[in-house]
Design a protein around this motif. Structure first.
Motif, mmCIF file in Angstrom:
data_model
loop_
_atom_site.group_PDB
_atom_site.id
_atom_site.type_symbol
_atom_site.label_atom_id
_atom_site.label_comp_id
_atom_site.label_asym_id
_atom_site.label_seq_id
_atom_site.Cartn_x
_atom_site.Cartn_y
_atom_site.Cartn_z
ATOM 1 N N UNK A 195 -5.241 -6.515 -7.660
ATOM 2 C CA UNK A 195 -5.703 -7.775 -7.783
ATOM 3 C C UNK A 195 -5.287 -8.338 -9.315
ATOM 4 N N UNK A 196 -4.117 -8.056 -9.830
ATOM 5 C CA UNK A 196 -3.831 -9.215 -11.179
ATOM 6 C C UNK A 196 -3.050 -10.039 -9.798
ATOM 7 N N UNK A 197 -2.193 -8.970 -9.040
ATOM 8 C CA UNK A 197 -1.218 -9.773 -8.520
ATOM 9 C C UNK A 197 -1.935 -11.208 -7.822
ATOM 10 N N UNK A 198 -3.401 -10.581 -7.221
ATOM 11 C CA UNK A 198 -4.235 -12.128 -6.487
ATOM 12 C C UNK A 198 -4.360 -12.764 -7.472
ATOM 13 N N UNK A 199 -4.585 -12.494 -8.616
ATOM 14 C CA UNK A 199 -4.832 -13.333 -9.808
ATOM 15 C C UNK A 199 -4.582 -14.532 -10.039
ATOM 16 N N UNK A 200 -2.584 -13.919 -9.813
ATOM 17 C CA UNK A 200 -1.995 -14.528 -10.519
ATOM 18 C C UNK A 200 -0.826 -15.128 -9.133
ATOM 19 N N UNK A 201 -1.268 -14.608 -7.912
ATOM 20 C CA UNK A 201 -0.680 -15.230 -6.778
ATOM 21 C C UNK A 201 -2.080 -17.169 -6.565
ATOM 22 N N UNK A 202 -3.157 -16.527 -6.980
ATOM 23 C CA UNK A 202 -4.535 -17.974 -7.040
ATOM 24 C C UNK A 202 -3.477 -18.649 -8.560
ATOM 25 N N UNK A 203 -3.579 -18.098 -9.188
ATOM 26 C CA UNK A 203 -2.899 -19.649 -10.618
ATOM 27 C C UNK A 203 -1.737 -20.037 -10.520
ATOM 28 N N UNK A 216 0.637 -1.230 0.391
ATOM 29 C CA UNK A 216 0.478 0.199 0.090
ATOM 30 C C UNK A 216 0.545 1.499 -0.031
ATOM 31 N N UNK A 217 2.007 1.621 -0.643
ATOM 32 C CA UNK A 217 2.798 1.912 -0.609
ATOM 33 C C UNK A 217 3.644 2.407 -1.819
ATOM 34 N N UNK A 218 4.460 3.497 -2.086
ATOM 35 C CA UNK A 218 5.010 3.374 -3.685
ATOM 36 C C UNK A 218 6.244 3.335 -3.040
ATOM 37 N N UNK A 219 7.454 2.617 -4.375
ATOM 38 C CA UNK A 219 8.817 3.932 -3.904
ATOM 39 C C UNK A 219 9.703 4.740 -4.960
ATOM 40 N N UNK A 220 10.152 5.824 -4.964
ATOM 41 C CA UNK A 220 10.339 6.717 -6.565
ATOM 42 C C UNK A 220 12.039 7.770 -5.783
ATOM 43 N N UNK A 221 12.107 7.403 -6.889
ATOM 44 C CA UNK A 221 13.447 8.167 -7.260
ATOM 45 C C UNK A 221 13.879 9.357 -7.736
ATOM 46 N N UNK A 222 14.394 9.902 -8.430
ATOM 47 C CA UNK A 222 14.559 10.920 -8.885
ATOM 48 C C UNK A 222 16.007 11.125 -10.145
ATOM 49 N N UNK A 223 15.122 10.203 -11.501
ATOM 50 C CA UNK A 223 15.616 10.574 -12.602
ATOM 51 C C UNK A 223 17.575 11.267 -12.995
ATOM 52 N N UNK A 224 17.885 10.718 -13.577
ATOM 53 C CA UNK A 224 19.013 11.161 -13.569
ATOM 54 C C UNK A 224 18.761 12.333 -15.422
ATOM 55 N N UNK A 262 -1.769 -0.216 -7.330
ATOM 56 C CA UNK A 262 -3.680 0.442 -7.279
ATOM 57 C C UNK A 262 -4.272 -1.082 -6.413
ATOM 58 N N UNK A 263 -5.548 -0.314 -6.307
ATOM 59 C CA UNK A 263 -6.375 -1.424 -6.255
ATOM 60 C C UNK A 263 -6.604 -2.812 -7.393
#
Length: 567
Positions: free
Chosen positions: A83-91, A5-13, A78-79
């Protein structure tokens, strides 16, 4: 499997490389609540999207989304992607999933007091402190309480380096702020049978007015003790807070016939415009300005405070480097047509509106090596300055060839001797009404922040020094070089040419005409600080990033501030 429920961010070169796999120079800017560089909660991310006017990009293969604006990149779930990852995990027969952590996407809390005031980030993925117009490293963010605006002697404290997140000012009544017309350039593109055609169109837009009861304020960074006014054992620094009213993004429809060809129309294309915050430059308070005037703030070293309890300000997310109009380095992506697969580079603003150096300026070759050209302005300036320094009458310039024929030279007549005035028993004092400003408008440049730091150092270093032109046994000129040496030189400055370069800011004052006065502090309320600000804030007014210096001459003194490239 863990879900975030969080994101990782960077300052690009490079702003030209913002996809997964691009190199980065550091963590992204901290969010207003989590206050960690490089980390932002899903709650903050979803609040951020409408603020900056950008659309999330879906990476279906990685089952994630990411946001890109300026040099900032944040990847998150996001939600939909969860949902895509939960479907992948179940499969793949995973035993289950977990969320880290539910408080990062559970709505706003009961208060708005940020945690971690003036502390370094303990998060392994980032370091705190990047906000406002400077990067303050691990000095931390100090959230200041709104009660300061009611204090007639406004003082804030921290141990530098630190960045003050100043609170918004609450207006007594609801106020509507109307913005100037916004003229910018837009890439307009359309598909034809032979490929894509594009044109760059200058467009004047009307920014929707904002109705509000709060006026946000730019943050203020104290980088080190080098830029402070020192008087005895007292160390301090003063500054004018500047409002920063960010209009919300708004949607426009591109011109369906940008080339004005008869009978031609293209399918309508909409885009989101993210205008910069108003005002567009750091300026001294103007009585005609409808936004409120802030009192002068004094910083002193000490325990951070007064710490905010409610109604706190928020760290900057977009347009964070300095006030800007067309030369913004970290704004939204307004220029590119959303449909254009290969948009051109944004055009550089015209020189008369926002002069931007194109590289380190080399010292020009002297066009008068013998120093005898009667029209050599540089030579005349040096002669004038020399006369001022030694309390001599100003030189008279005569063209030695005035009236001469093509084959003869006429020698100038000898000037009439001017008697040296008798010493004045009561030395005159500086008269502000006699001040004349001269802007260099060429040569090396640096930004306003470094100029102000140099002024604070100069006025602090020579604080209390008496300049007396009638006393031959005392100093008549005070010099100061703002560079990487202390205590006799202050701290470093940078200019922003392509390729970057270091500059030394040279400051001096010379007493003239038998006058006598004492050097005081570097704030805008002191004579020393006020006079230098005449050049800083009234020359090179199209941008705060490219200040080239100048002089102020009065009945009693010549003041000079001049950035010069040293490396």
């Amino acid at each position: 499997m863990g879900l975030a429920y969080y994101g990782r961010g960077y300052t690009v070169d490079s702003v030209d490389c913002t996809h997964v796999g691009c190199t980065w120079s550091g963590p992204s800017r901290p969010g207003p609540c989590t206050a960690f560089s490089g980390v932002m909660s899903l709650e903050e991310i979803e609040d951020l999207i409408p603020q900056i006017g950008v659309q999330p990009i879906l990476d279906s293969d990685a089952m994630m989304r990411y946001l890109v604006w300026s040099d900032q990149w944040i990847g998150y779930d996001d939600l939909e992607t969860i949902a895509m990852k939960k479907t992948w995990a179940s499969s793949h027969c995973f035993g289950g999933t977990m969320i880290w952590s539910i408080d990062l996407y559970s709505g706003s809390g009961s208060g708005d007091t940020p945690d971690g005031n003036a502390t370094c980030s303990s998060d392994p993925g980032g370091s705190a402190g990047q906000s406002g117009s400077d990067e303050s490293g691990c000095g931390g963010l100090v959230y200041i309480d709104p009660s300061i605006w009611k204090d007639p002697n406004l003082v804030i404290n921290c141990e530098p380096p630190c960045t003050f997140i100043l609170p918004p000012l609450t207006l007594p009544t609801t106020t509507t702020i109307t913005f100037p017309l916004y003229t910018t350039s837009l890439d307009i593109a359309w598909s034809t049978s032979t490929g894509w055609t594009r044109t760059v169109q200058t467009t004047t837009l009307t920014i929707p007015p904002v109705t509000t009861t709060l006026i946000p304020v730019w943050s203020y960074t104290v980088s080190s003790f080098d830029s402070m006014i020192t008087s005895g054992a007292s160390i301090s620094s003063t500054f004018y807070p500047t409002s920063s009213v960010l209009p919300p993004p708004f949607v426009i429809t591109d011109d369906p016939n940008p080339e004005s060809k008869p009978g031609v129309t293209h399918p309508p294309v909409t885009r989101t415009i993210t205008p910069p915050p108003f005002p567009y430059s750091f300026t001294k308070p103007d009585p005609s300005d409808p936004t409120p005037h802030f009192p002068v703030v004094t910083w002193k070293p000490g325990p951070p405070g007064p710490i905010c309890k409610s109604g706190c300000g928020k760290p900057c997310i977009i347009f964070c480097h300095q006030p800007c109009l067309l030369d913004c380095v970290d704004g939204g992506d307004d220029f590119s047509d959303p449909e254009d697969p290969d948009p051109p580079n944004r055009p550089t603003p015209p020189a008369e509106e926002d002069p931007i150096p194109t590289g380190p300026a080399a010292d020009p070759e002297p066009d008068d090596p013998e120093g005898d050209d009667p029209e050599d302005d540089d030579e005349e300036d040096e002669d004038d300055f020399c006369a001022y320094e030694f309390s001599l009458p100003p030189p008279v310039y005569v063209d030695p060839n005035a009236g001469a024929g093509p084959s003869e030279t006429i020698s100038p007549p000898a000037p009439t001797p001017t008697p040296h005035p008798a010493p004045n028993p009561a030395p005159p004092s500086p008269d502000p009404s006699t001040e004349m400003k001269h802007c260099y408008n060429s040569g090396a440049s640096t930004d306003r922040g470094d100029m102000i730091s140099a002024v604070n150092d100069f006025c602090g270093y020579w604080y209390g020094t008496v300049l007396d032109a009638s006393d031959a046994n005392t100093l008549h000129t005070l010099n100061f070089y703002y560079e990487n040496s202390a205590p006799t030189g202050g701290s470093g400055a940078e200019c922003f040419f392509i390729g970057l370069c270091d500059v030394t800011i040279t400051l001096s004052v010379t007493v003239t005409n038998g006058c006598r006065f004492t050097i005081d502090g570097g704030s805008a309320n002191d004579e020393c600080g006020r006079i230098f600000r005449e050049v800083i804030d009234k020359c090179d007014t199209s941008s705060t990033q490219y200040k080239q210096g100048g002089t102020v001459t009065s009945n009693c003194a010549v003041w000079r501030i001049d950035p010069n490239i040293v490396g």
